[in-house]
Design a protein around this motif. Sequence first.
Motif, mmCIF file in Angstrom:
data_model
loop_
_atom_site.group_PDB
_atom_site.id
_atom_site.type_symbol
_atom_site.label_atom_id
_atom_site.label_comp_id
_atom_site.label_asym_id
_atom_site.label_seq_id
_atom_site.Cartn_x
_atom_site.Cartn_y
_atom_site.Cartn_z
ATOM 1 N N SER A 1 0.810 -1.220 0.000
ATOM 2 C CA SER A 1 0.000 0.000 0.000
ATOM 3 C C SER A 1 0.845 1.272 0.000
ATOM 4 C CB SER A 1 -0.944 -0.001 1.208
ATOM 5 O OG SER A 1 -0.199 0.051 2.404
ATOM 6 N N ARG A 2 2.176 1.118 0.048
ATOM 7 C CA ARG A 2 3.044 2.300 0.169
ATOM 8 C C ARG A 2 3.865 2.547 -1.101
ATOM 9 N NH1 ARG A 2 4.340 3.664 5.771
ATOM 10 N NH2 ARG A 2 6.323 4.379 4.967
ATOM 11 N N GLN A 3 3.605 3.655 -1.751
ATOM 12 C CA GLN A 3 4.336 3.972 -2.985
ATOM 13 C C GLN A 3 5.856 3.977 -2.755
ATOM 14 O OE1 GLN A 3 3.559 5.324 -6.710
ATOM 15 N NE2 GLN A 3 5.468 4.220 -6.341
ATOM 16 N N ARG A 4 6.284 4.523 -1.594
ATOM 17 C CA ARG A 4 7.725 4.602 -1.342
ATOM 18 C C ARG A 4 8.370 3.208 -1.319
ATOM 19 N NH1 ARG A 4 9.474 6.714 3.969
ATOM 20 N NH2 ARG A 4 7.272 7.239 4.029
ATOM 21 N N ALA B 1 13.707 -0.340 -7.462
ATOM 22 C CA ALA B 1 15.098 0.135 -7.599
ATOM 23 C C ALA B 1 16.076 -0.949 -7.137
ATOM 24 C CB ALA B 1 15.295 1.416 -6.792
ATOM 25 N N GLU B 2 15.758 -1.619 -6.027
ATOM 26 C CA GLU B 2 16.657 -2.681 -5.530
ATOM 27 C C GLU B 2 16.725 -3.848 -6.504
ATOM 28 O OE1 GLU B 2 16.991 -4.184 -1.547
ATOM 29 O OE2 GLU B 2 15.875 -2.464 -0.772
ATOM 30 N N THR B 3 15.594 -4.167 -7.122
ATOM 31 C CA THR B 3 15.556 -5.261 -8.101
ATOM 32 C C THR B 3 16.497 -4.958 -9.265
ATOM 33 O OG1 THR B 3 13.244 -5.686 -7.538
ATOM 34 C CG2 THR B 3 14.027 -6.593 -9.627
ATOM 35 N N VAL B 4 16.376 -3.739 -9.780
ATOM 36 C CA VAL B 4 17.182 -3.362 -10.954
ATOM 37 C C VAL B 4 18.660 -3.237 -10.562
ATOM 38 C CG1 VAL B 4 17.530 -1.579 -12.713
ATOM 39 C CG2 VAL B 4 15.212 -2.278 -12.092
ATOM 40 N N ALA B 5 18.923 -2.712 -9.352
ATOM 41 C CA ALA B 5 20.315 -2.582 -8.907
ATOM 42 C C ALA B 5 20.965 -3.958 -8.791
ATOM 43 C CB ALA B 5 20.368 -1.863 -7.555
ATOM 44 N N PHE C 1 19.739 -7.105 -10.106
ATOM 45 C CA PHE C 1 19.638 -8.053 -11.225
ATOM 46 C C PHE C 1 19.627 -7.381 -12.601
ATOM 47 C CE2 PHE C 1 17.453 -10.729 -7.836
ATOM 48 C CZ PHE C 1 18.567 -11.541 -7.620
ATOM 49 N N GLY C 2 19.721 -6.036 -12.645
ATOM 50 C CA GLY C 2 19.931 -5.345 -13.916
ATOM 51 C C GLY C 2 18.677 -4.957 -14.684
ATOM 52 N N LYS C 3 17.531 -5.560 -14.343
ATOM 53 C CA LYS C 3 16.281 -5.239 -15.059
ATOM 54 C C LYS C 3 15.102 -5.818 -14.289
ATOM 55 C CE LYS C 3 16.680 -9.411 -17.916
ATOM 56 N NZ LYS C 3 16.750 -10.024 -19.221
ATOM 57 N N LEU C 4 13.904 -5.525 -14.764
ATOM 58 C CA LEU C 4 12.690 -6.132 -14.197
ATOM 59 C C LEU C 4 11.782 -6.514 -15.359
ATOM 60 C CD1 LEU C 4 10.733 -6.893 -11.911
ATOM 61 C CD2 LEU C 4 9.993 -4.517 -11.837
ATOM 62 N N THR C 5 11.481 -7.811 -15.467
ATOM 63 C CA THR C 5 10.656 -8.268 -16.598
ATOM 64 C C THR C 5 9.301 -8.810 -16.168
ATOM 65 O OG1 THR C 5 11.514 -10.529 -16.475
ATOM 66 C CG2 THR C 5 12.726 -8.991 -17.886
ATOM 67 N N THR C 6 9.175 -9.126 -14.863
ATOM 68 C CA THR C 6 8.025 -9.924 -14.444
ATOM 69 C C THR C 6 7.542 -9.457 -13.074
ATOM 70 O OG1 THR C 6 9.134 -11.780 -15.551
ATOM 71 C CG2 THR C 6 7.294 -12.331 -14.087
ATOM 72 N N LEU C 7 6.242 -9.242 -12.943
ATOM 73 C CA LEU C 7 5.682 -8.830 -11.651
ATOM 74 C C LEU C 7 4.502 -9.728 -11.308
ATOM 75 C CD1 LEU C 7 5.245 -6.775 -9.264
ATOM 76 C CD2 LEU C 7 3.757 -5.492 -10.838
ATOM 77 N N CYS C 8 4.519 -10.313 -10.128
ATOM 78 C CA CYS C 8 3.358 -11.067 -9.638
ATOM 79 C C CYS C 8 2.849 -10.392 -8.374
ATOM 80 C CB CYS C 8 3.715 -12.518 -9.339
ATOM 81 S SG CYS C 8 4.183 -13.452 -10.797
ATOM 82 N N ASN C 9 1.659 -9.839 -8.459
ATOM 83 C CA ASN C 9 1.018 -9.210 -7.295
ATOM 84 C C ASN C 9 0.215 -10.285 -6.572
ATOM 85 O OD1 ASN C 9 1.668 -6.328 -7.286
ATOM 86 N ND2 ASN C 9 0.695 -6.308 -9.313
ATOM 87 N N VAL C 10 0.848 -10.886 -5.567
ATOM 88 C CA VAL C 10 0.225 -12.006 -4.850
ATOM 89 C C VAL C 10 -0.264 -11.589 -3.460
ATOM 90 C CG1 VAL C 10 0.525 -14.408 -4.107
ATOM 91 C CG2 VAL C 10 1.832 -13.550 -6.060
ATOM 92 N N GLU D 1 10.107 0.122 -15.913
ATOM 93 C CA GLU D 1 11.282 -0.755 -16.054
ATOM 94 C C GLU D 1 11.039 -1.830 -17.103
ATOM 95 O OE1 GLU D 1 14.264 -0.422 -15.032
ATOM 96 O OE2 GLU D 1 13.826 1.348 -13.827
ATOM 97 N N MET D 2 9.796 -2.325 -17.189
ATOM 98 C CA MET D 2 9.482 -3.341 -18.211
ATOM 99 C C MET D 2 9.605 -2.743 -19.608
ATOM 100 S SD MET D 2 6.324 -5.416 -16.536
ATOM 101 C CE MET D 2 6.560 -6.338 -15.017
#
Length: 250
Positions: free
Chosen positions: A66-69, A76-80, A82-91, A129-130
Amino acid sequence: MAGRLAGKVALITGGAAGMGAAFVRLFAAEGAKVVAADIQDELGRKVAEDVNRTGAQALYVHLDTSRQRDWTNAVAETVARFGKLTTLCNVAGIYRTEGTEAETVEGWDQLIAINQTGVWLGMKTAIPEMKKAGGGAIVNISSVAGLSARPMAIAYHAAKAAVHLMSKVAALEYAEHGIRVNSIHPGFTMTSTASMLPEEMKKALAEPVPMRRAATPEEIAYGALYLCSDEAAIVTGTELVIDGGLSARH
Ligand SMILES: NC(=O)c1ccc[n+]([C@@H]2O[C@H](COP(=O)([O-])OP(=O)(O)OC[C@H]3O[C@@H](n4cnc5c(N)ncnc54)[C@H](O)[C@@H]3O)[C@@H](O)[C@H]2O)c1
């Protein structure tokens, strides 16, 4: 590592427990680099450590959906890392049983913030990022409760129904960017939370299911694996119901 998700970098909310943890383990086993995000830091770190011990790669980040921050930091941590972000699962999600009169404004606001606004914030933050990665896949976990009603749990039904159509809206908006968005609608699933229910309630929930049992978290994760893999390259804006036949019966 070869696998159905080789080359993918996946961010999975609710990754510390239940369905989300099953997603993290399966996606990593199928070759994705995985970021498990949750508010249960100790459990989430353990899931990531378990994955890393198998030789696959996972990272845990603290994220309240629920927090944008928190979203900005997690992406940002994902990209830092692993270099990119290709996949998001909102579980990630919470449940409330309250019906129309019993629900409170506080309870309503909290559930909608986590289960509905959280899914929107996730898509909003991950999609840039995608785009940079040249495409991606998003799976939003709704529920059979997002497709049809039962008495009670009004906030939960509202949020899950919203996630169903939000997924289609985003699918239409980003198809031309090669970003696919689909929803999964599990029926009763034996996650850690569900397994703590009294035996009688578990029986009552399984009874109307034509297959006569709850799904396992892994059975839901296999649906997400397909939708996030290139095997589903033309699949967007649709829903995958995984419910043992429950919603076929009307
Ligand atoms: N279990 C079922 O029968 C069932 C059926 C249909 C849909 N679902 C949906 O599947 C998803 C996963 O459910 P589950 O059964 O695995 O639940 P669970 O309670 O076992 O796990 C949910 C995870 O989400 C995390 N979480 C809760 N609030 C959060 C927040 N604000 N930010 C980040 N993480 C948060 C929890 O810490 C937990 O790790 C939920 O969206 C749920 O609504 C579950």
